[in-house]
Design an enzyme around this catalytic site. Structure first.
Site, PDB file in Angstrom:
ATOM      1  N   ASP A 249      -0.993  -6.125  -0.024  1.00  0.00           N
ATOM      2  CA  ASP A 249      -1.314  -5.431   1.222  1.00  0.00           C
ATOM      3  C   ASP A 249      -2.805  -5.174   1.317  1.00  0.00           C
ATOM      4  O   ASP A 249      -3.435  -4.744   0.338  1.00  0.00           O
ATOM      5  CB  ASP A 249      -0.612  -4.060   1.236  1.00  0.00           C
ATOM      6  CG  ASP A 249       0.612  -4.049   2.124  1.00  0.00           C
ATOM      7  OD1 ASP A 249       0.765  -4.957   2.961  1.00  0.00           O
ATOM      8  OD2 ASP A 249       1.423  -3.116   1.975  1.00  0.00           O
TER       9      ASP A 249
ATOM     10  N   LYS B  90      -1.160  -9.327   3.101  1.00  0.00           N
ATOM     11  CA  LYS B  90      -0.386  -8.888   4.274  1.00  0.00           C
ATOM     12  C   LYS B  90      -1.216  -7.883   5.057  1.00  0.00           C
ATOM     13  O   LYS B  90      -1.869  -7.023   4.451  1.00  0.00           O
ATOM     14  CB  LYS B  90       0.935  -8.255   3.833  1.00  0.00           C
ATOM     15  CG  LYS B  90       1.726  -7.638   4.995  1.00  0.00           C
ATOM     16  CD  LYS B  90       3.150  -7.314   4.623  1.00  0.00           C
ATOM     17  CE  LYS B  90       3.353  -6.000   3.912  1.00  0.00           C
ATOM     18  NZ  LYS B  90       2.907  -4.807   4.656  1.00  0.00           N
TER      19      LYS B  90
ATOM     20  N   GLU C  43      -1.082  -5.349   8.789  1.00  0.00           N
ATOM     21  CA  GLU C  43      -0.208  -4.789   9.818  1.00  0.00           C
ATOM     22  C   GLU C  43      -0.750  -5.146  11.199  1.00  0.00           C
ATOM     23  O   GLU C  43      -1.931  -4.901  11.474  1.00  0.00           O
ATOM     24  CB  GLU C  43      -0.111  -3.269   9.643  1.00  0.00           C
ATOM     25  CG  GLU C  43       0.583  -2.873   8.347  1.00  0.00           C
ATOM     26  CD  GLU C  43       0.731  -1.366   8.173  1.00  0.00           C
ATOM     27  OE1 GLU C  43       0.491  -0.606   9.132  1.00  0.00           O
ATOM     28  OE2 GLU C  43       1.099  -0.955   7.057  1.00  0.00           O
TER      29      GLU C  43
ATOM     30  N   ASP D 248       0.838  -1.207   0.000  1.00  0.00           N
ATOM     31  CA  ASP D 248       0.000   0.000   0.000  1.00  0.00           C
ATOM     32  C   ASP D 248       0.873   1.257   0.000  1.00  0.00           C
ATOM     33  O   ASP D 248       0.356   2.377  -0.034  1.00  0.00           O
ATOM     34  CB  ASP D 248      -1.029  -0.012   1.136  1.00  0.00           C
ATOM     35  CG  ASP D 248      -0.409  -0.047   2.515  1.00  0.00           C
ATOM     36  OD1 ASP D 248       0.829  -0.201   2.633  1.00  0.00           O
ATOM     37  OD2 ASP D 248      -1.173   0.071   3.504  1.00  0.00           O
TER      38      ASP D 248
ATOM     39  N   GLU E  88       9.621  -4.168  10.376  1.00  0.00           N
ATOM     40  CA  GLU E  88      10.008  -2.863   9.820  1.00  0.00           C
ATOM     41  C   GLU E  88      10.616  -1.962  10.883  1.00  0.00           C
ATOM     42  O   GLU E  88      10.007  -1.730  11.938  1.00  0.00           O
ATOM     43  CB  GLU E  88       8.784  -2.175   9.169  1.00  0.00           C
ATOM     44  CG  GLU E  88       9.143  -0.797   8.603  1.00  0.00           C
ATOM     45  CD  GLU E  88       8.164  -0.241   7.589  1.00  0.00           C
ATOM     46  OE1 GLU E  88       7.205  -0.940   7.201  1.00  0.00           O
ATOM     47  OE2 GLU E  88       8.380   0.921   7.177  1.00  0.00           O
TER      48      GLU E  88
HETATM   49  O1  KIV Z   1       3.523  -1.229   1.653  1.00  0.00           O
HETATM   50  C1  KIV Z   1       4.710  -1.615   1.567  1.00  0.00           C
HETATM   51  O2  KIV Z   1       5.396  -1.407   0.573  1.00  0.00           O
HETATM   52  C2  KIV Z   1       5.263  -2.322   2.717  1.00  0.00           C
HETATM   53  C3  KIV Z   1       6.746  -2.486   2.758  1.00  0.00           C
HETATM   54  C4  KIV Z   1       7.360  -1.239   3.249  1.00  0.00           C
HETATM   55  C5  KIV Z   1       7.131  -3.662   3.576  1.00  0.00           C
HETATM   56  O3  KIV Z   1       4.548  -2.714   3.591  1.00  0.00           O
END
Ligand code: KIV
Length: 276
Positions: A97, A127, A129, A58, A193
């Site tokens: 994401d 993914k 968070e 994202d 991160e």
């Molecule tokens: O959104 C993204 O690109 C990420 C990376 C920074 C791991 O989550």
């Protein structure tokens, strides 16, 4: 030497990287190389380079759309970009994401939204968070056969709570708890991160699932960088952890400037670029 011979050993295998193959890399002590990509052209380039996974991050909200955070990105936009990426990819695992507020509301919403990503794109996994705070959601999603990668440490979607981004996350106990909770809930991998390298090393040693670091030092099971940053396309963004492997912003400006000059002075198109 043909192009294929220049690639790293595992990249020569044409077998697609599946979630189980990605996870197995840790047992096989094979470091995982991950990059972001957001469209067909760059996904094809990155896949040809032999990355293990492509993250449709994202971060596209910032590096493609020009927002100052990732918060405005929508699910439809993620699906739009993920579709372009999966159309180009022959081998890499594609991870998408889930944007802000598409999984935080409830596990049911998370399943429905992740389900859209898997059904409407050819991506294999998503993914989100979070660690302890998203354990219930990760558990529900994996029970629904949706492979989930977790993301702990600096969580860009928490920018409003944090009051800004870019600060190294040093709360050891909290980060360990988050990583353990994500693994226990069924996450197949975890992004770390912006955390101290010693802590990333300790988490990596303890977990059975691969850790993918960004600003987390060399001892993670793999690394991820934002493509636009590592290619030097994003002008002026230079955190300590970022290695710029090219300086494409400068090169692109120079090429466009030369084009403008040649058009204005009448030297382009020349005979070589004109049809009789
Ligand atoms: O959104 C993204 O690109 C990420 C990376 C920074 C791991 O989550």
């Amino acid at each position: 030497m043909d192009d294929n011979q220049k690639l790293p050993a595992d990249a020569k295998s044409a077998a697609p990287v599946t979630v189980p193959r990605f996870v197995a890399a840790k047992r096989q002590k094979r470091r995982l190389a991950v990059l972001t990509a957001y469209d067909y052209t760059w996904a094809g380039i990155v896949d040809a380079a032999g990355v293990d996974a492509i993250l449709v991050g994202d971060t596209l909200g910032m590096v493609v759309q020009g927002h100052d955070t990732t918060l405005p990105v929508t699910l439809d936009e993620m699906i739009y970009h993920a579709e372009m990426v999966t159309r180009a990819v022959k081998r890499a695992l594609v991870i998408v994401d889930m944007p802000f507020m598409t999984y935080q509301v409830s596990p049911e919403t998370a399943i429905a939204n992740a389900g859209r990503i898997l059904k409407e794109t050819r991506a294999a996994c998503v993914k989100i968070e979070g660690g302890v705070n998203q354990a219930e959601t990760i558990r529900a999603m994996t029970a629904a056969d949706i492979p989930v990668m977790a993301h702990v440490g600096l969580k860009p979607q928490s920018v409003r709570m944090l009051g800004g981004m870019g600060k190294i996350q040093r709360d050891e106990q909290r980060l360990l708890d988050d990583a353990r909770a994500a693994q226990d809930a069924g996450a197949f991998g975890i992004v770390l991160e912006l955390i101290p390298r010693q802590l990333a090393a300790a988490i990596t040693a303890e977990l059975e699932i691969p850790t993918i670091g960004i600003g987390a030092g060399p001892d993670c099971d793999g690394q991820v960088l934002v493509l636009n940053d590592m290619l030097g396309l994003t002008d002026g963004f230079q955190p300590k952890f970022l290695k710029r492997y090219a300086e494409l912003h400068g090169e692109a400006v120079q090429a466009a400037t030369q084009y403008v000059t040649e058009v204005r002075e009448g030297s382009f198109p020349d005979d070589a670029h004109s049809h009789d």
